[in-house]
Design an enzyme around this catalytic site. Structure first.
Site, short mmCIF file in Angstrom:
data_model
loop_
_atom_site.label_atom_id
_atom_site.label_comp_id
_atom_site.label_asym_id
_atom_site.label_seq_id
_atom_site.Cartn_x
_atom_site.Cartn_y
_atom_site.Cartn_z
N THR A 1 8.22 2.37 -3.46
CA THR A 1 7.71 1.01 -3.68
C THR A 1 7.64 0.73 -5.17
O THR A 1 7.40 1.65 -5.97
CB THR A 1 6.31 0.80 -3.05
OG1 THR A 1 5.92 -0.56 -3.21
CG2 THR A 1 5.24 1.68 -3.69
N ASP B 1 6.52 -2.83 4.39
CA ASP B 1 6.90 -4.24 4.29
C ASP B 1 5.77 -5.06 4.89
O ASP B 1 5.36 -4.84 6.04
CB ASP B 1 8.22 -4.49 5.04
CG ASP B 1 8.85 -5.80 4.60
OD1 ASP B 1 8.47 -6.33 3.54
OD2 ASP B 1 9.71 -6.31 5.34
N PHE C 1 -4.24 -6.93 -5.18
CA PHE C 1 -2.97 -7.46 -5.69
C PHE C 1 -2.52 -8.59 -4.79
O PHE C 1 -3.12 -8.87 -3.75
CB PHE C 1 -1.91 -6.34 -5.75
CG PHE C 1 -1.53 -5.79 -4.40
CD1 PHE C 1 -2.27 -4.79 -3.80
CD2 PHE C 1 -0.44 -6.31 -3.70
CE1 PHE C 1 -1.93 -4.30 -2.55
CE2 PHE C 1 -0.08 -5.82 -2.45
CZ PHE C 1 -0.84 -4.81 -1.87
N GLY C 2 -1.43 -9.23 -5.20
CA GLY C 2 -0.80 -10.26 -4.36
C GLY C 2 -1.76 -11.36 -3.95
O GLY C 2 -2.49 -11.94 -4.78
N ASP D 1 -4.48 -11.11 -2.31
CA ASP D 1 -5.86 -10.65 -2.08
C ASP D 1 -6.95 -11.64 -2.52
O ASP D 1 -7.95 -11.80 -1.83
CB ASP D 1 -6.11 -9.29 -2.76
CG ASP D 1 -5.57 -8.13 -1.94
OD1 ASP D 1 -5.19 -8.34 -0.77
OD2 ASP D 1 -5.51 -7.00 -2.47
N LYS E 1 -11.23 -2.05 1.67
CA LYS E 1 -10.03 -2.78 2.12
C LYS E 1 -9.25 -1.93 3.14
O LYS E 1 -8.86 -2.42 4.19
CB LYS E 1 -9.15 -3.18 0.93
CG LYS E 1 -7.92 -3.99 1.37
CD LYS E 1 -7.03 -4.44 0.21
CE LYS E 1 -5.73 -5.05 0.76
NZ LYS E 1 -4.71 -5.28 -0.26
N HIS F 1 -4.68 -4.75 7.27
CA HIS F 1 -3.39 -4.58 7.94
C HIS F 1 -2.76 -3.24 7.56
O HIS F 1 -2.28 -2.50 8.39
CB HIS F 1 -2.48 -5.75 7.56
CG HIS F 1 -2.44 -6.03 6.07
ND1 HIS F 1 -3.58 -6.21 5.33
CD2 HIS F 1 -1.41 -6.10 5.18
CE1 HIS F 1 -3.26 -6.40 4.05
NE2 HIS F 1 -1.94 -6.34 3.94
#
Ligand code: IMP
Length: 197
Positions: free
Chosen positions: A18, A76, A152-153, A155, A175, A180
């Site tokens: 990643t 992914d 990140f992203g 969040d 988290k 997920h």
């Protein structure tokens, strides 16, 4: 490959491809608790555009296995917003790079249905073996504004069902216990001893 023993707990090495340091931190923290040491291979791999995360992940796994020839995993993930008919979904990465969290909040201005879910597929493959995919889903909603500095992203704009804080306002352990990715990983870790035989 078993590496060493620490007070009776045998540790095994696993490789994860990643370029996303946030994913690596979450996954390595959860796997460490089960005796796995995660090697970080920080290389991009081709992600084909498909209708589902599952369809994208198999070609990615085959690509990384050809190059690294060892038991290896990839992740992914995507954010699916009900009121936007599942958008950004499989386009989550591109949408994050282009309009980001602010763009999503703008698109949702005035929307009352803010339900959303994160999906994560952990893909694993080993030489001579079939690919294995573990999926985890986390339901929640999109906040009215960004909150928090962790993670990140997306969040800072995702609030898990039953929570009042965003994922960017909780630590990695919390988290992982609800997300997920944490859920996909729990299924993967349970299966892993059989996959490594
Ligand atoms: P990909 O799995 O790298 O394709 O991720 C798709 C997009 O979703 C990227 O922009 C990620 O930053 C974002 N993303 C994936 N997982 C998470 C997460 O756990 N929290 C927030 N954003 C995420």
């Amino acid at each position: 490959m078993t590496l060493r023993h620490q007070g009776g707990l045998s540790t095994q090495k696993m490789s994860f491809v990643t370029t996303n340091l946030g994913k690596f931190k979450e996954i390595s923290a959860q796997m460490a608790g089960h005796g796995y040491v995660l090697e970080h291979i920080r290389t991009p791999y081709p992600e084909i555009q498909a209708d589902s995360l599952e369809a994208t992940i198999v070609p990615g796994l085959q690509w990384v296995l050809e190059r690294y020839e060892r038991p290896i995993m990839i992740d992914d993930s995507g954010l699916f917003i009900d009121g936007l008919r599942g958008f950004p979904g499989v386009y989550s990465s591109y949408v994050f790079k282009t309009i980001g969290c602010d763009g999503i909040l703008n698109l949702m201005k005035g929307m009352t249905d803010r339900r959303a879910r994160f999906e994560c597929c952990i893909g694993f493959i080993a030489p001579g073996k079939d690919p294995f995919i573990a999926k985890g889903v986390a339901h929640g909603s999109i906040s009215q504004e960004k909150a928090g500095t962790g993670g990140f992203g997306y969040d800072p704009i995702f609030v898990h069902e039953g929570y009042s804080k965003t994922y960017a306002q909780v630590d990695i352990a919390e988290k992982n216990s609800i997300s997920h990715r944490g859920r996909a990983l729990a299924k993967f870790i349970e299966e892993l001893p059989k996959l490594l035989v």
